[in-house]
Motif scaffolding. Structure first.
Motif, PDB file in Angstrom:
ATOM      1  N   LYS C  10      71.115  -7.322 -15.483  1.00 47.78           N
ATOM      2  CA  LYS C  10      70.107  -7.625 -14.524  1.00 47.78           C
ATOM      3  C   LYS C  10      69.562  -6.664 -13.574  1.00 47.78           C
ATOM      4  CE  LYS C  10      69.464 -11.216 -10.753  1.00 47.78           C
ATOM      5  NZ  LYS C  10      70.190 -12.402 -10.156  1.00 47.78           N
ATOM      6  N   LEU C  11      70.264  -5.806 -13.186  1.00 49.15           N
ATOM      7  CA  LEU C  11      69.946  -4.476 -12.314  1.00 49.15           C
ATOM      8  C   LEU C  11      68.851  -3.682 -13.541  1.00 49.15           C
ATOM      9  CD1 LEU C  11      72.514  -5.119 -10.613  1.00 49.15           C
ATOM     10  CD2 LEU C  11      72.620  -2.552 -10.306  1.00 49.15           C
ATOM     11  N   ILE C  12      69.394  -3.382 -14.561  1.00 52.82           N
ATOM     12  CA  ILE C  12      68.657  -2.644 -15.541  1.00 52.82           C
ATOM     13  C   ILE C  12      67.111  -3.206 -15.753  1.00 52.82           C
ATOM     14  CG2 ILE C  12      68.304  -1.867 -17.934  1.00 52.82           C
ATOM     15  CD1 ILE C  12      71.233  -0.832 -17.615  1.00 52.82           C
ATOM     16  N   SER C  13      67.186  -4.665 -15.733  1.00 46.27           N
ATOM     17  CA  SER C  13      65.924  -5.401 -16.217  1.00 46.27           C
ATOM     18  C   SER C  13      65.033  -5.238 -14.979  1.00 46.27           C
ATOM     19  CB  SER C  13      66.239  -6.817 -16.424  1.00 46.27           C
ATOM     20  OG  SER C  13      65.184  -7.702 -16.804  1.00 46.27           O
ATOM     21  N   ALA C  14      65.690  -5.536 -13.570  1.00 42.50           N
ATOM     22  CA  ALA C  14      64.905  -5.348 -12.666  1.00 42.50           C
ATOM     23  C   ALA C  14      64.208  -3.781 -12.460  1.00 42.50           C
ATOM     24  CB  ALA C  14      65.713  -5.847 -11.239  1.00 42.50           C
ATOM     25  N   ALA C  15      65.122  -2.839 -12.464  1.00 44.91           N
ATOM     26  CA  ALA C  15      64.741  -1.651 -12.581  1.00 44.91           C
ATOM     27  C   ALA C  15      63.646  -1.162 -13.413  1.00 44.91           C
ATOM     28  CB  ALA C  15      66.030  -0.354 -12.566  1.00 44.91           C
ATOM     29  N   GLN C  16      63.617  -1.786 -14.821  1.00 46.76           N
ATOM     30  CA  GLN C  16      62.592  -1.459 -15.746  1.00 46.76           C
ATOM     31  C   GLN C  16      61.317  -2.002 -15.289  1.00 46.76           C
ATOM     32  OE1 GLN C  16      63.163  -1.749 -20.060  1.00 46.76           O
ATOM     33  NE2 GLN C  16      65.273  -2.063 -19.767  1.00 46.76           N
TER      34      GLN C  16
END
Lengths: 132, 132, 132, 132
Positions: C10-16
């Motif tokens: 979820k973090l990586i998706s939001a960061a992307q």
């Protein structure tokens, strides 16, 4: 769930007691659930080269949640994990590393012992691991 | 003359007592005259990154037989030891590492502490080093 | 308490998403409470050299439970932590690493971002860290 | 031609699905044509020591454009590539690393899986590699 320093010191104390009982000089390392060192003791006169080995045994046992020697059975020439020792900055896969569990059976760290025969190393690690 | 495990444990115990008195969570490492680890303790909740730093501070103090922070004064840009930190597998040259002497004033090892401000780290290391 | 893979993704998706919004190509790394990698993504065309930097930023943030850039403020020449980067196999102490907390405010890991200016790196890491 | 992040995420997703189907907890790594990490996922509870192994398996498969286990057949004592594991910062030469090809049969990267038996590791890597 991580091992506490108080628990780690209890392990090292029990391991030292066993080492003295069988007349060995040991390096004893305890790592937490993240495989990071929590406590360490090198008994007077213990092999200097066993310092690194004891820490690597503890890490190896936590990396794979089994005794270090079990990995060594699989990493022999022709074995399914041949040369796994090249991973993780260097594993030690002969006996002396044992996962440490809490009362609920959850792994909270590991202990690694080096300084004598692998049989003695394992026996001292076992004395530590079973002291909680 | 090397520090014994018994002496190292006394240092770590005294350092922990000081750490609790000033409400800090510390990593505490003791090395012998060969700059090899003798004993180590990471207090519950102490910074994980301070594990390696405490060991490197102890080694640095013994490598040059002076407080780690004294090296740092000389390793600044333009200083006579600029970037000496690149040697010996990595030095830590801010305060917290102190040589340990026996009653005759001979250096028998060193202590390294990390987990708070460098002032607190040094104070805790000093409490350990002076406990012999 | 460790971050889960689902949370890390979820973090990586939001960061992307944030990275695309500001037109940057980023390397994004998430580590758990033991500072070990849980998830990683390198966006197409992102700097190759930022791969290692993003992981080291995440580790640095968890090693000391603060933003990586805060360490950098203290590690400058003359600063109290000068050359701390030599510890722990190499730290990265400019912005882009941020501890990750759960709903109770407990640190469960960290995120590290690298691929643009340090301001953009931090903004993208912040977008990830605040998405839980 | 390099694997894209989107493709790498598709591989990791397919590999995770297979891992769940055979009740394994895996570390899954995808590298590009330059043998540099593109995406990574560690499933909850997967062996910590398999993190590094999964990445090294993927690199090994791309370094030599063949399954990691094929290298292992040649690196045994007396074999033509004995101890090749010492190269490239450490290879892992048992099964679980597979080159990844595009529709034209060109190698665009590799996948590495670690967390169970080498048979399961290979099966999960195969599920990933064949998902493009």
């Amino acid at each position: 769930m991580n091992i506490t320093l108080s628990q780690a010191e209890k392990l090292i104390s029990a391991a030292q007691e066993k080492a003295r009982a069988i007349d060995c000089k040991m390096n004893i390392a305890v790592v937490d659930g993240g495989a990071n060192l929590v406590a360490f003791a090198r008994m007077d006169g213990a092999w200097l080269g066993s310092l690194d080995i004891s820490i690597k045994k503890a890490k190896t046992a936590r990396f794979f949640d089994m005794n270090s020697g079990e990995i060594g059975n699989l990493s022999q020439p022709g074995g399914s994990l041949y040369n796994i020792e090249h991973s993780n900055g260097g594993l030690i896969t002969f006996p002396g590393g044992i996962p440490v569990k809490n009362a609920d059976g959850e792994i909270i760290g590991a202990i690694g012992v080096s300084g004598s025969s692998v049989e003695n190393d394992h026996a001292v690690a076992e004395a530590g691991a079973s002291s909680l």
